[in-house]
Scaffold this motif. Structure first.
Motif, short mmCIF file in Angstrom:
data_model
loop_
_atom_site.label_atom_id
_atom_site.label_comp_id
_atom_site.label_asym_id
_atom_site.label_seq_id
_atom_site.Cartn_x
_atom_site.Cartn_y
_atom_site.Cartn_z
N TRP A 333 0.82 -1.21 0.00
CA TRP A 333 0.00 0.00 0.00
C TRP A 333 0.86 1.26 0.00
CZ3 TRP A 333 -4.60 0.00 -1.70
CH2 TRP A 333 -5.47 -1.06 -1.48
N THR A 334 2.01 1.22 0.68
CA THR A 334 2.87 2.40 0.70
C THR A 334 3.41 2.71 -0.69
OG1 THR A 334 3.53 1.90 2.98
CG2 THR A 334 4.89 3.47 1.77
N GLU A 337 0.61 4.17 -2.89
CA GLU A 337 0.33 5.58 -2.68
C GLU A 337 1.47 6.47 -3.17
OE1 GLU A 337 -2.37 6.80 -2.19
OE2 GLU A 337 -3.64 5.49 -0.99
N HIS A 341 1.33 9.46 -5.99
CA HIS A 341 1.65 10.82 -5.54
C HIS A 341 3.15 11.08 -5.74
CE1 HIS A 341 -2.02 9.66 -3.34
NE2 HIS A 341 -2.36 10.94 -3.49
N GLU A 379 0.88 7.61 7.31
CA GLU A 379 -0.26 8.05 6.51
C GLU A 379 -0.84 6.90 5.70
OE1 GLU A 379 -2.88 11.07 4.69
OE2 GLU A 379 -2.14 10.35 6.62
N THR A 380 0.02 6.00 5.23
CA THR A 380 -0.45 4.82 4.51
C THR A 380 -1.27 3.93 5.44
OG1 THR A 380 1.46 4.86 3.03
CG2 THR A 380 0.24 2.79 3.21
N LEU A 383 -4.85 5.34 6.13
CA LEU A 383 -5.82 5.10 5.07
C LEU A 383 -6.02 3.62 4.76
CD1 LEU A 383 -5.14 7.89 2.41
CD2 LEU A 383 -7.25 7.50 3.68
N HIS A 384 -4.95 2.84 4.93
CA HIS A 384 -4.99 1.41 4.60
C HIS A 384 -4.46 0.60 5.78
CE1 HIS A 384 -5.58 2.73 0.42
NE2 HIS A 384 -4.53 3.50 0.58
N ARG A 422 -10.49 7.32 8.92
CA ARG A 422 -11.15 8.17 7.92
C ARG A 422 -12.23 9.06 8.56
NH1 ARG A 422 -10.97 5.38 2.35
NH2 ARG A 422 -9.11 4.08 2.52
N GLU A 432 -7.76 12.40 1.80
CA GLU A 432 -6.59 12.89 1.08
C GLU A 432 -5.33 12.23 1.64
OE1 GLU A 432 -4.02 17.05 0.65
OE2 GLU A 432 -6.12 17.10 1.30
N TYR A 433 -4.45 11.80 0.74
CA TYR A 433 -3.18 11.21 1.17
C TYR A 433 -2.19 12.34 1.42
CZ TYR A 433 0.89 8.11 1.31
OH TYR A 433 2.02 7.43 1.71
N ASN A 434 -1.88 12.58 2.69
CA ASN A 434 -1.09 13.75 3.06
C ASN A 434 -0.17 13.41 4.24
OD1 ASN A 434 -0.08 16.32 3.51
ND2 ASN A 434 -1.89 16.99 4.65
#
Length: 524
Positions: A333-334, A337, A341, A379-380, A383-384, A422, A432-434
């Motif tokens: 997943w990392t 993403e 990005h 952050e990964t 979200l995941h 989330r 948002e992936y931030n």
């Protein structure tokens, strides 16, 4: 078979089913009606069906379904899954109630059927009931298997296996590479060497030298074990009806896998015993998990509860099963993403390349200085989350949540880390992936102290192996970013990357991640 015979069979089946339903309703609702104080307030609950309750709401992606229900009903939901009362938690505030305020009452595990078989009577750390044995097993894991000293002792294994992966990636330079497969193999190799002392797969999916068929068999047996532990078992929702497991074929499948596990584990243990290793400090540093547990097993005077051979197998398999999928899923997943990005990837690469520039390679001693890379990983995992529904807990006594909802004893409790990660009330622009949200003074760590971020759970039953897993993830990503630039396959845009998930022991991408590596700094 003629039409008349078919009609007779159908009518007979319908009558049998009707009789079965009548007996169930009569026994459980007339002979044994549930009595409940009028003052007890259960959490909000959606409409349910007779007999199955809310089982119809269980989809292939239960964490997503539960998150959608939370939007409608609130952050705490009561479900009747077959015969099993269940509460789903979807907010950090209520997660704190479960993992901190009432942790002492919520520290038990339900005795899931697959775990009863494949964890040798639920005698591993993950599934064992709360009590003296679990406390001892966790202590052994924390002080012996997963201590900082032990994790550091596996540095050479991580170094060798990550470099081995880098050479395989370099061989695919400028061409499309199945990155998901590379990560799974890396995690498998590291965990096999750490747990059992040797690798069991080579790059061609064949057995490595020595041991032949046994090693190939271990891979297949453990793959089946992981599949069984990851799936839903109908019998878990109807614990009073043990016959369900026989009718569904689950008992036969579990029995066979348990027999296979015993066989391969016995061979591995006997192989370790026959090596007759010395007891010098130098050798102790090279112990794998089986070595450690065999040594601890002999220290009977220091153990509150003796460790049987089956307990030993359960503990070492727990480390392997829990670590393989979560490590590979986090890496997958990392990189997914980062590929989506490019600016984030460029910043992470700049940080890694500045730190490692003087040596031409990334060392584990560099990892504490890679602050942005760690933010990317966090952050990964927000979200995941590798485990979007934490392993279920079971209440040992009735308790009150949020000062108004009563949770009865023996209720299963699920914490939805997917929904918490989330939650718009906890995170600005939560979809948002931030990674920048994890950079700065208000640093959220991995230890489960901030209930907005629970990738490894929290409380008494939090994952004891998070430092071991992070060490593998961080060094792998750092070297991949240092040695290679990465691009999506030709014709695939960032918005076209498939983010569909598969729910299991760890939530992975449904379709493999394919990327094109471009050598920037030649791997050693």
């Amino acid at each position: 078979m003629d039409d008349f015979t078919l009609q007779i069979i159908c009518i007979s089946s319908l009558l049998s089913f009707a009789t079965f339903c009548f007996c169930y309703l009569y026994y459980y609702h007339i002979l044994h009606p549930r009595t409940r104080s009028q003052s007890v307030t259960l959490p909000p609950s959606p409409s349910k069906l007779p007999f199955i309750g809310h089982l119809h709401l269980l989809t292939a992606m239960p964490h997503v379904t539960f998150a959608q229900l939370a939007h409608k009903l609130g952050p705490i939901i009561y479900l009747q899954l077959g015969q099993v009362p269940t509460v789903v938690i979807s907010s950090p505030e209520l997660a704190e109630h479960i993992l901190k305020t009432h942790d002492h009452l919520m520290a038990n595990r339900p005795q899931l059927i697959a775990a009863q078989y494949l964890s040798f009577g639920c005698s591993d750390v993950t599934f064992s009931p709360y009590g003296p044995y679990w406390r001892q097993a966790r202590k052994v894991c924390v002080t012996e298997l997963l201590s900082s000293k032990r994790v550091n002792s596996f540095r050479l294994i991580r170094d060798e296996e990550v470099n081995r992966m880098l050479r395989a990636v370099a061989a695919h330079s400028n061409s499309e590479l199945d990155v998901s497969e590379s990560f799974f193999r890396l995690a498998n190799h590291i965990l096999c060497r750490v747990a059992f002392g040797k690798r069991f797969m080579d790059e061609n999916h064949e057995t490595s030298s020595g041991g032949g068929g046994k090693k190939k068999e271990l891979v297949g047996v453990l793959t089946e074990t992981q599949a069984l532990l990851a799936g839903f078992c109908v019998g878990d929702f109807f614990p009073r009806w043990r016959w369900v497991n026989s009718v569904s074929g689950m008992k036969r499948r579990l029995t066979k896998n348990l027999k296979d596990l015993r066989m391969v584990c016995d061979e591995i243990i006997n192989e370790h015993l026959s090596e007759k290793r010395g007891r010098s400090g130098d050798v102790l540093e090279k112990e794998d998990f089986v070595d450690v547990l065999l040594r601890v097993q002999k220290q009977e005077d220091d153990l509150e509860v003796p460790i049987t051979d089956d307990n030993l197998k359960a503990l070492v398999l727990d480390m392997f099963v829990a670590g393989t999928d979560t490590t590979s899923a986090t890496l997958e997943w990392t990189m997914t993403e980062l590929a989506r990005h490019p600016k984030v990837m460029a910043r992470a690469q700049d940080e890694v390349r500045q730190i490692a520039a003087s040596r031409g390679r990334v060392e584990e001693s560099d990892l504490p200085h890679l602050h942005y890379l760690r933010a990317v990983i966090k952050e990964t995992m927000r979200l995941h989350p590798p485990v979007p529904l934490l392993v279920p807990r079971e209440s040992m006594a009735e308790c009150t949540i949020d000062n108004k909802y009563e949770i009865p004893a023996r209720t299963r409790v699920l914490i939805n880390t997917y929904a918490i990660g989330r939650d718009a009330e906890s995170w600005e622009n939560p979809l948002e992936y931030n990674p920048e949200r994890f950079v700065g003074k208000d640093i959220i760590d991995f230890k489960g102290q901030d209930f907005r971020f629970l990738p490894f759970g929290g409380g008494r039953r939090g994952c004891p192996g998070f430092s071991f897993g992070l060490a593998s993830v961080e060094i792998s990503l750092a070297r991949l970013l240092y040695h290679f630039d990465w691009a999506l396959p030709q014709g695939v845009g960032a918005d076209a990357v498939d983010l569909t998930e598969i729910f299991g022991l760890a939530t992975r991408k449904r379709s493999a991640l394919k990327l094109v590596p471009l050598i920037k700094n030649l791997p050693v």
